[in-house]
Design an enzyme around this catalytic site. Structure first.
Site, PDB file in Angstrom:
ATOM      1  N   GLU A 140       0.842  -1.196   0.000  1.00 42.31           N
ATOM      2  CA  GLU A 140       0.000   0.000   0.000  1.00 42.31           C
ATOM      3  C   GLU A 140       0.881   1.251   0.000  1.00 42.31           C
ATOM      4  O   GLU A 140       1.867   1.339   0.735  1.00 42.31           O
ATOM      5  CB  GLU A 140      -0.895  -0.013   1.242  1.00 42.31           C
ATOM      6  CG  GLU A 140      -1.868   1.155   1.319  1.00 42.31           C
ATOM      7  CD  GLU A 140      -2.745   1.100   2.566  1.00 42.31           C
ATOM      8  OE1 GLU A 140      -3.857   1.658   2.526  1.00 42.31           O
ATOM      9  OE2 GLU A 140      -2.310   0.510   3.589  1.00 42.31           O
ATOM     10  N   LYS A 164     -10.298   0.668  -1.821  1.00 43.18           N
ATOM     11  CA  LYS A 164     -10.321   0.358  -0.393  1.00 43.18           C
ATOM     12  C   LYS A 164     -11.680   0.742   0.188  1.00 43.18           C
ATOM     13  O   LYS A 164     -12.147   1.874   0.019  1.00 43.18           O
ATOM     14  CB  LYS A 164      -9.201   1.112   0.317  1.00 43.18           C
ATOM     15  CG  LYS A 164      -9.024   0.743   1.783  1.00 43.18           C
ATOM     16  CD  LYS A 164      -7.801   1.453   2.350  1.00 43.18           C
ATOM     17  CE  LYS A 164      -7.503   1.037   3.789  1.00 43.18           C
ATOM     18  NZ  LYS A 164      -6.283   1.716   4.306  1.00 43.18           N
ATOM     19  N   CYS A 174      -5.194  -3.349   3.380  1.00 42.47           N
ATOM     20  CA  CYS A 174      -4.812  -3.036   4.757  1.00 42.47           C
ATOM     21  C   CYS A 174      -5.992  -3.166   5.736  1.00 42.47           C
ATOM     22  O   CYS A 174      -6.370  -4.267   6.108  1.00 42.47           O
ATOM     23  CB  CYS A 174      -4.192  -1.639   4.810  1.00 42.47           C
ATOM     24  SG  CYS A 174      -3.239  -1.308   6.319  1.00 42.47           S
TER      25      CYS A 174
END
Length: 507
Positions: free
Chosen positions: A263, A338, A372
């Site tokens: 990321e 995301k 993440c």
């Protein structure tokens, strides 16, 4: 007492007398029910691999007979006579898709030795070796005559399944992973003990590959390369791309199928926007995203490797998102935004969350991407599992060991509960001259489910913490199929969907 020798082998024409004796004993409740010699010889001639015998001290005491059929031509409503072509077996089609079991029996004198299980295992192995979709058979329910006045066949089958009633045939079928597709009437009209009823049974071959013989096929063993990326100062985009290509080249030299970047690996480029407020700086970085995506796509084709591009900011309709790209080696690409920006991403940058949970098809199976913080929400993994995900890739960026552990522990949980592999790739080092990107901590890893076929630790491979390096590991997708079907526990199969479910809301 002399030792017994048991052998499972192909049936031969010379075995007929033993076969007849055992069959007459097995079907005492159906007088005159045994295979004639000419019929056995025809079956052996037509499909020798499908006729399996079990012997004790050289004597045939049981057998499993089968043909291959194109099942769509018959469907679920058929009789024994129809499926066998009225005992001519002209329904046998070597190019068919289903192994049809037309007989299984064991001489009652030899029961209790698990001989029928050996026959079933041999038949399953044959089905797998021939790459057939599965096994179908009509099964008797010989104990039903004792309960016919008390309950319907459907209730009887349910009680056998729930082990409230024992049926010598159906109980065995259930213990061998067969399911009942439906109840057949007049399948064997002369079967008085079953009152003319039968169960249509099916066993699925989890190894079946519809397109196995095509040039383009899904691999069973997939090689993953993770880039544990060192944050450092680069001489603009050119220097960053040189480092990206270096890692793609290095991983592709190992003939990897995927290379995974972390990321915000491109955060060093934000240095040129340091005079701006954080929200404006990240939007400045977003101006390079399209160029990066194009370069990743070019590298994927040039180096013949599928690339998970790490993540980068993107502005869509004035909204800021954190996006990752799947760049396939055939030149196509797709993206994932995301879904859960962290509180600091929202506060410092005004980041918004994406609205789509999806699984991507690749030449190496079905994969998902979770960025993440997303991996800390189990609902996403469960939805992907419902779509058949086999590998989840997690590009991450964490500044502390606590933050890293949240990602690592949750990734391992997703691998266990969704019976899939999870690969995490992070950044290390520091960027003292980039606002909001000071320190990074990572230990990239390929994580597995937890069962006998996988490492005891649930870790296929991991990196040295906080060191720039690559991790290369092979994962076996066939092991996932075996886990789904035969695992010590079967999380996906045992979901109580009658009690709860996880679904997405359309936005």
């Amino acid at each position: 007492m002399a030792e017994e020798t048991v052998e499972v082998r192909l049936l031969t024409a010379e075995d007929y007398l033993d076969l007849k004796e055992s069959m007459v004993s097995a079907y005492q409740d159906m007088q005159g029910s045994y295979w004639r010699e000419g019929t056995i010889q025809k079956l052996i001639s037509l499909f020798p691999d499908g006729q399996i015998a079990v012997t004790v001290n050289g004597k045939v005491v049981g057998c499993a007979l089968a043909i291959i059929v194109d099942y769509e031509k018959f469907g679920d409503d058929h009789t024994y006579e129809q499926i066998t072509g009225y005992y001519t077996f002209n329904t046998h089609n070597p190019k068919g898709d289903t192994l049809y079991g037309i007989e299984v029996f064991v001489n009652p004198e030899y029961r209790g030795k698990r001989l029928a299980r050996r026959l079933y295992d041999a038949r399953k192995a044959l089905c797998e070796n021939l790459n057939l979709e599965g096994i179908v058979a009509g099964g008797r329910i010989p104990n039903y005559e004792k309960y016919a006045d008390q309950m319907s066949p459907r209730i009887y089958i349910e009680k056998v399944r729930d082990k409230e009633i024992y049926d010598p045939t159906l109980t065995f079928q259930f213990s061998n992973d067969f399911i009942v597709k439906k109840i057949l009437r007049n399948y064997l009209p002369n079967d008085a003990a079953s009152k003319g009823f039968a169960t249509l049974l099916q066993w699925f071959n989890i190894y079946y590959e519809k397109d196995r013989d095509t040039i383009r096929y899904n691999k069973s063993t997939v090689r993953i390369g993770l880039v544990q990326w060192q944050m450092r100062t680069y001489s603009g985009m050119k220097g960053l791309l040189q480092q990206v290509e270096f890692f793609v080249d290095a991983v592709s030299d190992y003939e990897a199928d995927f290379v995974v970047f972390p990321e915000f690996f491109n955060a060093p480029i934000m240095m040129e926007f340091n005079e701006l407020q954080p929200g404006a700086a990240i939007r400045g970085l977003a101006k390079y995203t399209e160029q990066l995506r194009e370069e990743f796509s070019r590298f994927a084709v040039s180096y013949n490797v599928n690339i998970i591009s790490g993540t980068m900011p993107i502005v869509v309709d004035e909204q800021l998102y954190n996006i990752s790209y799947l760049c396939r080696r055939d030149g196509t690409w797709e993206s994932y935004k995301k879904i859960h920006p962290t509180p600091s991403e929202v506060y410092a940058w005004g980041m918004k969350g994406g609205n789509e949970v999806k699984v991507f098809d690749t030449d190496c199976g079905k994969i998902g991407i979770q960025i993440c913080y997303d991996i800390e929400f189990p609902e996403l993994g469960r939805i992907m599992a419902q779509q058949g995900v086999q590998i989840i890739f997690v590009p991450f960026l964490t500044d502390t060991q606590n933050g890293y552990n949240r990602v690592r522990f949750c990734a391992q949980a997703r691998a266990v509960e969704n019976e899939c592999y999870v690969a995490i790739a992070g950044c290390v080092g520091n960027l003292p001259r980039v606002t909001n990107m000071d320190l990074q901590y990572a230990q990239s890893a390929v994580l597995t489910p937890s069962d006998f076929a996988f490492p005891v630790t649930g870790i296929k491979a991991d990196a040295t913490p906080n060191t720039e390096m690559i991790v290369v590991a092979d994962v076996d997708l066939v092991l996932l199929k075996e886990l789904h079907a035969f695992g010590s526990v079967q999380n996906l199969k045992d979901l109580r969907t009658d009690l709860y479910e996880v679904t997405t809301k359309k936005k």
